[in-house]
Design a protein around this motif. Structure first.
Motif, PDB file in Angstrom:
ATOM      1  N   ARG A   1       0.870  -1.178   0.000  1.00  9.09           N
ATOM      2  CA  ARG A   1       0.000   0.000   0.000  1.00  9.09           C
ATOM      3  C   ARG A   1       0.907   1.229   0.000  1.00  9.09           C
ATOM      4  N   GLN A   2       0.745   2.063  -1.041  1.00  5.92           N
ATOM      5  CA  GLN A   2       1.498   3.308  -1.148  1.00  5.92           C
ATOM      6  C   GLN A   2       0.514   4.447  -1.317  1.00  5.92           C
ATOM      7  N   ASP A   3       0.653   5.463  -0.501  1.00  7.19           N
ATOM      8  CA  ASP A   3      -0.242   6.631  -0.547  1.00  7.19           C
ATOM      9  C   ASP A   3      -1.709   6.202  -0.508  1.00  7.19           C
ATOM     10  N   GLY A   4      -2.007   5.207   0.329  1.00 12.01           N
ATOM     11  CA  GLY A   4      -3.381   4.752   0.522  1.00 12.01           C
ATOM     12  C   GLY A   4      -3.926   3.868  -0.586  1.00 12.01           C
ATOM     13  N   ARG A   5      -3.081   3.454  -1.524  1.00 11.53           N
ATOM     14  CA  ARG A   5      -3.517   2.659  -2.686  1.00 11.53           C
ATOM     15  C   ARG A   5      -2.694   1.379  -2.770  1.00 11.53           C
ATOM     16  N   TRP A   6      -3.373   0.249  -2.984  1.00 13.57           N
ATOM     17  CA  TRP A   6      -2.670  -1.024  -3.144  1.00 13.57           C
ATOM     18  C   TRP A   6      -2.094  -1.122  -4.549  1.00 13.57           C
ATOM     19  N   LEU A   7      -0.839  -1.613  -4.643  1.00 11.75           N
ATOM     20  CA  LEU A   7      -0.146  -1.820  -5.909  1.00 11.75           C
ATOM     21  C   LEU A   7       0.553  -3.174  -5.886  1.00 11.75           C
ATOM     22  N   PHE A   8       0.858  -3.685  -7.066  1.00 11.72           N
ATOM     23  CA  PHE A   8       1.707  -4.873  -7.175  1.00 11.72           C
ATOM     24  C   PHE A   8       3.155  -4.445  -6.929  1.00 11.72           C
ATOM     25  N   ALA A   9       3.847  -5.146  -6.049  1.00  7.96           N
ATOM     26  CA  ALA A   9       5.282  -4.929  -5.859  1.00  7.96           C
ATOM     27  C   ALA A   9       6.070  -6.013  -6.583  1.00  7.96           C
ATOM     28  N   GLU A  10       5.495  -7.215  -6.595  1.00  6.30           N
ATOM     29  CA  GLU A  10       6.124  -8.347  -7.274  1.00  6.30           C
ATOM     30  C   GLU A  10       5.030  -9.280  -7.763  1.00  6.30           C
ATOM     31  N   ARG A  11       5.238  -9.829  -8.948  1.00  2.00           N
ATOM     32  CA  ARG A  11       4.284 -10.790  -9.507  1.00  2.00           C
ATOM     33  C   ARG A  11       5.070 -11.914 -10.144  1.00  2.00           C
ATOM     34  N   ARG A  12       4.747 -13.133  -9.716  1.00  2.00           N
ATOM     35  CA  ARG A  12       5.303 -14.330 -10.361  1.00  2.00           C
ATOM     36  C   ARG A  12       4.155 -14.966 -11.132  1.00  2.00           C
ATOM     37  N   LEU A  13       4.294 -15.015 -12.428  1.00  2.00           N
ATOM     38  CA  LEU A  13       3.284 -15.584 -13.316  1.00  2.00           C
ATOM     39  C   LEU A  13       3.728 -17.005 -13.639  1.00  2.00           C
ATOM     40  N   ILE A  14       2.930 -17.969 -13.209  1.00  2.00           N
ATOM     41  CA  ILE A  14       3.265 -19.378 -13.390  1.00  2.00           C
ATOM     42  C   ILE A  14       2.285 -19.984 -14.393  1.00  2.00           C
ATOM     43  N   VAL A  15       2.797 -20.422 -15.519  1.00  2.00           N
ATOM     44  CA  VAL A  15       1.974 -21.052 -16.552  1.00  2.00           C
ATOM     45  C   VAL A  15       1.921 -22.544 -16.252  1.00  2.00           C
ATOM     46  N   ASP A  16       0.740 -23.025 -15.851  1.00  2.00           N
ATOM     47  CA  ASP A  16       0.584 -24.444 -15.536  1.00  2.00           C
ATOM     48  C   ASP A  16       0.390 -25.292 -16.783  1.00  2.00           C
ATOM     49  N   TRP A  17      -0.388 -24.789 -17.728  1.00  2.73           N
ATOM     50  CA  TRP A  17      -0.581 -25.508 -18.990  1.00  2.73           C
ATOM     51  C   TRP A  17      -1.082 -24.556 -20.061  1.00  2.73           C
ATOM     52  N   VAL A  18      -0.903 -24.990 -21.312  1.00  2.00           N
ATOM     53  CA  VAL A  18      -1.332 -24.201 -22.483  1.00  2.00           C
ATOM     54  C   VAL A  18      -2.032 -25.153 -23.431  1.00  2.00           C
ATOM     55  N   ASP A  19      -3.165 -24.712 -23.968  1.00  2.00           N
ATOM     56  CA  ASP A  19      -3.907 -25.476 -24.974  1.00  2.00           C
ATOM     57  C   ASP A  19      -4.082 -24.585 -26.197  1.00  2.00           C
ATOM     58  N   ARG A  20      -3.613 -25.045 -27.348  1.00  2.26           N
ATOM     59  CA  ARG A  20      -3.725 -24.307 -28.599  1.00  2.26           C
ATOM     60  C   ARG A  20      -4.538 -25.136 -29.574  1.00  2.26           C
ATOM     61  N   ARG A  21      -5.521 -24.496 -30.212  1.00  3.37           N
ATOM     62  CA  ARG A  21      -6.351 -25.252 -31.148  1.00  3.37           C
ATOM     63  C   ARG A  21      -6.967 -24.325 -32.191  1.00  3.37           C
ATOM     64  N   PRO A  22      -7.345 -24.894 -33.339  1.00  4.86           N
ATOM     65  CA  PRO A  22      -8.066 -24.085 -34.332  1.00  4.86           C
ATOM     66  C   PRO A  22      -9.395 -23.626 -33.722  1.00  4.86           C
ATOM     67  N   SER A  23      -9.836 -22.462 -34.154  1.00  8.09           N
ATOM     68  CA  SER A  23     -11.085 -21.890 -33.644  1.00  8.09           C
ATOM     69  C   SER A  23     -11.917 -21.392 -34.811  1.00  8.09           C
TER      70      SER A  23
END
Length: 153
Positions: A129-151
């Motif tokens: 929380r900075q100046d009364g507002r919540w912000l992201f300080a750190e983000r770990r993005l974990i890709v568990d799986w990916v599905d690709r297909r024609p649409s």
């Protein structure tokens, strides 16, 4: 004398953090890279992992400028939809941690073929929380799986 009930403050903090997480997804789908980057601290750190963290991240980004440039790559897709699911948050004063699940849908057309890619993502976040507002300080993005297909349209 008993201490005041902390529930209203904790509830307000948790709601504000959930709104922050949802704003990130909303701005991603609107292609507002600068708006997304503004949800992070000036010195924020983001790491992207293909599977559980343990090995080196596939990508690291530091600071709002690098974040905005990376978020701009979503313009390569015709459409995206980031659907946030369950989340947990632990608040400790002006700091918090959390995990949010997300299904990120990406549509594009290449050589006349429309393609859908769905990514199952877990975000491990540190908030401040900075100046009364919540912000992201750190983000770990974990890709568990990916599905690709024609649409089809």
């Amino acid at each position: 004398m008993s201490s005041p009930n902390p529930f209203p403050e904790q509830f307000a903090d948790r709601l504000a953090i959930r709104e922050l997480v949802d704003a990130y997804a909303h701005l991603a789908d609107r292609r507002d890279a600068q708006g997304q980057a503004a949800l992070f601290t000036e010195d924020a750190h983001v790491a992207v992992y293909d599977g559980e963290p343990g090995a080196e991240p596939a990508q690291t980004l530091n600071g709002r400028d690098e974040l905005a440039a990376a978020f701009g790559s979503l313009r390569n897709y015709d459409k995206t939809t980031h659907f946030n699911g369950q989340s947990t948050v632990t608040v400790d004063g002006d700091r918090a941690t959390g995990e949010t699940y997300c299904l990120a849908h990406h549509l594009w057309t290449e050589e006349g073929q429309r393609t859908l890619m769905v990514m199952s993502i877990r975000y491990h976040d540190a908030f401040v929380r900075q100046d009364g507002r919540w912000l992201f300080a750190e983000r770990r993005l974990i890709v568990d799986w990916v599905d690709r297909r024609p649409s089809t349209a």
